[in-house]
Scaffold this motif. Structure first.
Motif, mmCIF file in Angstrom:
data_model
loop_
_atom_site.group_PDB
_atom_site.id
_atom_site.type_symbol
_atom_site.label_atom_id
_atom_site.label_comp_id
_atom_site.label_asym_id
_atom_site.label_seq_id
_atom_site.Cartn_x
_atom_site.Cartn_y
_atom_site.Cartn_z
ATOM 1 N N GLU A 12 21.761 -5.921 8.712
ATOM 2 C CA GLU A 12 21.596 -7.351 8.980
ATOM 3 C C GLU A 12 21.474 -7.612 10.474
ATOM 4 O OE1 GLU A 12 23.710 -11.612 7.968
ATOM 5 O OE2 GLU A 12 24.521 -9.778 7.097
ATOM 6 N N LYS A 13 22.319 -6.986 11.265
ATOM 7 C CA LYS A 13 22.309 -7.167 12.713
ATOM 8 C C LYS A 13 20.980 -6.729 13.338
ATOM 9 C CE LYS A 13 25.556 -4.892 14.689
ATOM 10 N NZ LYS A 13 26.624 -4.226 15.440
ATOM 11 N N ASN A 14 20.334 -5.724 12.741
ATOM 12 C CA ASN A 14 19.101 -5.167 13.296
ATOM 13 C C ASN A 14 17.843 -5.597 12.541
ATOM 14 O OD1 ASN A 14 19.921 -3.187 15.542
ATOM 15 N ND2 ASN A 14 21.404 -2.818 13.908
ATOM 16 N N GLN A 15 17.981 -6.593 11.677
ATOM 17 C CA GLN A 15 16.863 -7.147 10.903
ATOM 18 C C GLN A 15 16.142 -6.072 10.093
ATOM 19 O OE1 GLN A 15 14.434 -9.683 13.354
ATOM 20 N NE2 GLN A 15 16.219 -10.647 14.278
ATOM 21 N N LEU A 16 16.948 -5.333 9.319
ATOM 22 C CA LEU A 16 16.443 -4.276 8.457
ATOM 23 C C LEU A 16 16.672 -4.664 7.001
ATOM 24 C CD1 LEU A 16 18.062 -1.309 10.429
ATOM 25 C CD2 LEU A 16 15.702 -2.142 10.622
ATOM 26 N N VAL A 17 15.797 -4.214 6.123
ATOM 27 C CA VAL A 17 15.955 -4.435 4.691
ATOM 28 C C VAL A 17 16.033 -3.078 4.004
ATOM 29 C CG1 VAL A 17 14.848 -6.698 4.652
ATOM 30 C CG2 VAL A 17 13.452 -4.637 4.317
ATOM 31 N N LEU A 18 16.332 -3.104 2.712
ATOM 32 C CA LEU A 18 16.549 -1.870 1.963
ATOM 33 C C LEU A 18 15.624 -1.813 0.757
ATOM 34 C CD1 LEU A 18 19.703 -3.243 2.639
ATOM 35 C CD2 LEU A 18 19.847 -0.788 2.825
ATOM 36 N N ILE A 19 15.245 -0.593 0.384
ATOM 37 C CA ILE A 19 14.386 -0.375 -0.771
ATOM 38 C C ILE A 19 15.055 0.683 -1.641
ATOM 39 C CG2 ILE A 19 12.095 0.300 -1.566
ATOM 40 C CD1 ILE A 19 11.070 -0.413 1.268
ATOM 41 N N ASP A 20 15.182 0.388 -2.951
ATOM 42 C CA ASP A 20 15.784 1.375 -3.849
ATOM 43 C C ASP A 20 14.707 2.309 -4.402
ATOM 44 O OD1 ASP A 20 14.529 0.021 -5.975
ATOM 45 O OD2 ASP A 20 16.396 -0.733 -6.841
ATOM 46 N N CYS A 48 0.811 -1.219 0.000
ATOM 47 C CA CYS A 48 0.000 0.000 0.000
ATOM 48 C C CYS A 48 0.839 1.260 0.000
ATOM 49 C CB CYS A 48 -0.976 -0.006 1.176
ATOM 50 S SG CYS A 48 -0.198 0.029 2.773
ATOM 51 N N ILE A 49 2.058 1.215 0.486
ATOM 52 C CA ILE A 49 2.859 2.437 0.583
ATOM 53 C C ILE A 49 3.723 2.656 -0.658
ATOM 54 C CG2 ILE A 49 4.705 3.575 1.870
ATOM 55 C CD1 ILE A 49 3.484 2.352 4.391
ATOM 56 N N PHE A 50 4.488 1.674 -1.061
ATOM 57 C CA PHE A 50 5.408 1.888 -2.177
ATOM 58 C C PHE A 50 4.772 1.619 -3.533
ATOM 59 C CE2 PHE A 50 8.770 2.543 0.709
ATOM 60 C CZ PHE A 50 9.752 3.174 -0.020
ATOM 61 N N LYS A 51 4.103 0.523 -3.660
ATOM 62 C CA LYS A 51 3.550 0.168 -4.967
ATOM 63 C C LYS A 51 2.417 1.103 -5.389
ATOM 64 C CE LYS A 51 6.184 -3.290 -5.993
ATOM 65 N NZ LYS A 51 7.144 -3.216 -7.065
ATOM 66 N N ASN A 52 1.723 1.720 -4.448
ATOM 67 C CA ASN A 52 0.626 2.625 -4.776
ATOM 68 C C ASN A 52 1.036 4.092 -4.770
ATOM 69 O OD1 ASN A 52 -1.174 0.499 -5.077
ATOM 70 N ND2 ASN A 52 -1.613 0.456 -2.897
ATOM 71 N N THR A 89 3.176 9.676 -6.637
ATOM 72 C CA THR A 89 3.830 10.978 -6.662
ATOM 73 C C THR A 89 5.253 10.847 -7.199
ATOM 74 O OG1 THR A 89 4.849 10.866 -4.468
ATOM 75 C CG2 THR A 89 2.533 11.575 -4.577
ATOM 76 N N LYS A 90 5.901 11.981 -7.404
ATOM 77 C CA LYS A 90 7.300 11.994 -7.832
ATOM 78 C C LYS A 90 8.235 11.912 -6.630
ATOM 79 C CE LYS A 90 6.563 14.741 -11.982
ATOM 80 N NZ LYS A 90 6.962 15.932 -12.730
ATOM 81 N N TYR A 91 7.667 11.828 -5.439
ATOM 82 C CA TYR A 91 8.457 11.862 -4.209
ATOM 83 C C TYR A 91 8.443 10.504 -3.532
ATOM 84 C CZ TYR A 91 7.718 16.755 -5.179
ATOM 85 O OH TYR A 91 7.667 17.968 -5.806
ATOM 86 N N LEU A 92 9.443 10.295 -2.676
ATOM 87 C CA LEU A 92 9.473 9.062 -1.915
ATOM 88 C C LEU A 92 8.310 9.034 -0.933
ATOM 89 C CD1 LEU A 92 13.273 8.922 -1.069
ATOM 90 C CD2 LEU A 92 12.050 7.521 -2.721
ATOM 91 N N PRO A 93 7.692 7.882 -0.753
ATOM 92 C CA PRO A 93 6.594 7.808 0.214
ATOM 93 C C PRO A 93 7.112 7.898 1.646
ATOM 94 C CG PRO A 93 7.057 5.645 -0.682
ATOM 95 C CD PRO A 93 7.934 6.616 -1.419
ATOM 96 N N GLU A 94 6.242 8.312 2.536
ATOM 97 C CA GLU A 94 6.575 8.341 3.966
ATOM 98 C C GLU A 94 6.743 6.899 4.445
ATOM 99 O OE1 GLU A 94 7.037 11.116 5.838
ATOM 100 O OE2 GLU A 94 6.725 12.294 4.022
ATOM 101 N N THR A 95 7.710 6.674 5.327
ATOM 102 C CA THR A 95 7.956 5.304 5.786
ATOM 103 C C THR A 95 7.728 5.129 7.286
ATOM 104 O OG1 THR A 95 10.317 5.758 6.083
ATOM 105 C CG2 THR A 95 9.631 4.829 3.950
ATOM 106 N N ASP A 96 7.151 6.129 7.959
ATOM 107 C CA ASP A 96 6.989 6.021 9.408
ATOM 108 C C ASP A 96 6.136 4.828 9.813
ATOM 109 O OD1 ASP A 96 4.901 7.487 8.211
ATOM 110 O OD2 ASP A 96 4.423 8.513 10.085
ATOM 111 N N SER A 97 5.152 4.438 8.992
ATOM 112 C CA SER A 97 4.321 3.289 9.362
ATOM 113 C C SER A 97 5.107 1.976 9.340
ATOM 114 C CB SER A 97 3.100 3.189 8.450
ATOM 115 O OG SER A 97 3.497 2.933 7.119
ATOM 116 N N PHE A 98 6.198 1.925 8.581
ATOM 117 C CA PHE A 98 7.044 0.730 8.570
ATOM 118 C C PHE A 98 7.691 0.512 9.941
ATOM 119 C CE2 PHE A 98 6.975 1.450 4.003
ATOM 120 C CZ PHE A 98 6.992 0.171 3.481
#
Length: 174
Positions: A120-128, A22-26, A29-38
């Protein structure tokens, strides 16, 4: 953002299933979506993450208690930077992103790899910027780096700007 920088957004691994579609695929806009809900359910050690970032990239001389910034030395082709924004009470991360200067290989082998280790240590992933999700694994991210505008610019700056100009002209006519 400098044209030679490659940006990655960091989010908790366990938040992707619930929020990603719902956040990235939808995002239209031309801007990065907010990620606070992640970050709502992230229970990791925020002071430890900040402390480790302090060891990877020097702290910038701007920002504040809730918007922490790091900045490398652009004069030595180490224009790496990062930003972590915290909630007002500093108990939650609201966003975390970083950019790697692709002009020097050591930025990838040292700085990027160090951030990937932290992820990796903090169980985080990355999005380009295209919305692709990556585990903190250099081999997978290298494919995205090679396909990035930063790499296109560094490989052939004149062609990069000619293509950019052509695309602008095409959009104006449409």
């Amino acid at each position: 953002m400098a044209v030679w920088q490659y940006l990655l957004i960091v989010v908790p691994k366990n938040s992707i299933d619930n929020n990603y579609e719902c956040i990235f695929k939808n995002n239209k806009t031309k801007y990065l979506p907010e990620t606070d809900s992640f970050w709502k359910n992230f229970g990791g050690d925020i002071p430890s993450i900040i402390s480790e970032m302090d060891q990877i990239i020097p702290k910038a001389n701007w920002g504040n208690d809730t918007c922490l910034n790091w900045k490398g030395n652009g004069n030595t082709d180490e224009d790496n930077d990062a930003c972590i924004c915290l909630s007002d009470n500093k108990s939650k991360i609201e966003s975390f992103q970083f950019r790697i200067d692709l002009r020097k290989a050591c930025n990838i082998t040292a700085v990027l790899q160090s951030i990937l280790n932290l992820c990796e240590k903090n169980q985080l992933v990355l999005i380009d910027l295209k919305g692709e999700i990556f585990q903190p694994n250099l081999e997978d991210i290298l494919k995205s780096i090679k396909a990035s505008n930063a790499t296109r610019f560094l490989s052939d700056p004149i062609q990069f700007f000619e293509d950019l100009s052509k695309n602008s002209s095409d959009e104006t006519r449409a």
